[in-house]
Design a protein around this motif. Structure first.
Motif, short mmCIF file in Angstrom:
data_model
loop_
_atom_site.label_atom_id
_atom_site.label_comp_id
_atom_site.label_asym_id
_atom_site.label_seq_id
_atom_site.Cartn_x
_atom_site.Cartn_y
_atom_site.Cartn_z
N ILE A 87 45.17 1.35 28.16
CA ILE A 87 44.57 2.30 27.40
C ILE A 87 43.73 3.55 27.88
CG2 ILE A 87 43.46 2.47 25.00
CD1 ILE A 87 46.17 1.42 24.72
N VAL A 88 42.59 2.89 28.54
CA VAL A 88 41.64 3.67 28.96
C VAL A 88 41.76 4.70 29.92
CG1 VAL A 88 39.87 2.52 27.94
CG2 VAL A 88 40.27 2.11 30.26
N GLN A 89 42.84 4.03 31.07
CA GLN A 89 43.01 4.87 32.26
C GLN A 89 44.20 5.89 31.86
OE1 GLN A 89 43.97 1.70 35.24
NE2 GLN A 89 41.74 1.59 35.78
N ALA A 90 44.69 5.65 30.62
CA ALA A 90 45.52 6.76 30.48
C ALA A 90 44.83 8.13 30.07
CB ALA A 90 46.50 6.34 29.21
N VAL A 91 43.71 7.76 29.49
CA VAL A 91 42.71 8.91 29.15
C VAL A 91 41.92 9.13 30.37
CG1 VAL A 91 40.97 9.61 27.51
CG2 VAL A 91 42.65 8.15 26.97
N ARG A 92 41.26 8.30 31.15
CA ARG A 92 40.25 8.40 32.34
C ARG A 92 40.90 7.73 33.53
NH1 ARG A 92 35.04 10.28 31.33
NH2 ARG A 92 34.86 9.95 33.54
N PRO A 93 42.01 8.30 34.23
CA PRO A 93 42.34 7.55 35.48
C PRO A 93 41.44 6.93 36.18
CG PRO A 93 43.52 9.58 35.08
CD PRO A 93 42.45 9.55 34.11
N ASP A 94 40.29 7.45 36.25
CA ASP A 94 39.36 6.84 37.28
C ASP A 94 38.37 5.66 36.64
OD1 ASP A 94 37.97 8.57 35.44
OD2 ASP A 94 36.54 9.34 36.88
N ALA A 95 38.87 5.21 35.35
CA ALA A 95 37.93 4.36 34.78
C ALA A 95 38.03 3.00 35.63
CB ALA A 95 38.67 3.98 33.22
#
Length: 261
Positions: A87-95
């Motif tokens: 979910i979060v890496q779809a928005v922030r790939p560097d998460a």
């Protein structure tokens, strides 16, 4: 980032909350002992589990869209796609995402959890929330505790009875986080299903799983000293940021997101 998965012993004679939850979500990584607990729960439990997970997806995506790129998820459970890091890496790939759970079967699935974007990092800790210092020490190897972190505890703290001091456990975790961090919490309740309370508690008790559902007045202190974001402590079906809540449904979970000042 990837890591080897060590050999673990899984006790299939005793049910585990993570595997019961997997069964409720329609997963296959559970055993007959877990299924028996799930089958004795009220029928509404499956819907409540799905609505609780949908809240996690919404909250994680919203935080990522608002600049949060570090997540510590405790009580991860068995991977059910999409997982928090997806979910979060779809928005922030560097998460950067660190998962922690105390069920050995989750450790067996660690390689699935560790599938990260090339720019980001995921890691998994085999650890128990009752030992917050251990989790924090190991999480510091991956996360930068000088920058904001989102701490998520989804459907976890109701498995800590009062004598295990769930408020103190959470406080130890929150106090270690830098200003600007967030707490994402969901907690089981019977406030909207009072007629199902006894049936639910009996099912878990027969499986020797402690369960302490709490009322709104008992959930709100988990957010003490934090900046509770709108809409506040609400049922899982009522927490929306980017669009109005759809037609109201009953929920077996209180949820909330708060900022650490």
């Amino acid at each position: 980032m990837t890591a080897g998965t060590p050999r673990t012993h899984i006790d299939t004679s005793k049910p585990h909350p993570a595997r019961v939850y997997d069964w409720l979500l329609g997963g296959k990584d559970n055993y007959p002992v877990d299924q028996r607990v799930g089958e004795t729960l009220p029928e509404e439990a499956r819907g409540n589990a799905a609505r609780n997970r949908a809240f996690m997806h919404r909250a994680a995506a919203w935080l990522a869209k608002n600049g949060v790129d570090q997540f510590l998820d405790i009580g991860t459970g068995i991977p059910t796609e999409p997982n928090l890091h997806q979910i979060v890496q779809a928005v922030r790939p560097d998460a950067r995402v660190v998962y922690a759970d105390n069920d050995p079967i989750v450790l067996r699935h660690a390689e699935a959890l560790l599938t990260s974007t090339p720019e980001g990092v995921t890691d998994f800790l085999h650890a128990d929330v009752r030992q917050p210092e251990t989790i924090l020490e190991r999480a510091r190897e991956v996360l930068d505790f000088d920058r904001p972190i989102a701490l998520s505890l989804i459907a976890l703290l109701h498995f800590l009875p009062d004598d295990e001091d769930p408020y103190g456990v959470l406080r130890a975790l929150v106090e270690a986080l830098p200003p600007g961090s967030h707490l994402v919490l969901s907690h089981g309740t019977a406030d909207q299903h009072p007629e199902l309370k006894q049936e639910t508690e009996t099912a878990y008790r027969k499986g020797a799983i402690p369960l302490r559902m709490r009322t709104r007045s008992e959930v709100e202190p988990f957010f003490a000293g934090l900046e509770l974001l709108a809409p506040g402590v609400v049922f899982a079906t009522e927490w929306y940021q980017e669009e109005p809540a759809p037609t109201r449904e009953r929920s077996g979970f209180y949820v909330g997101v708060a900022r650490i000042p």
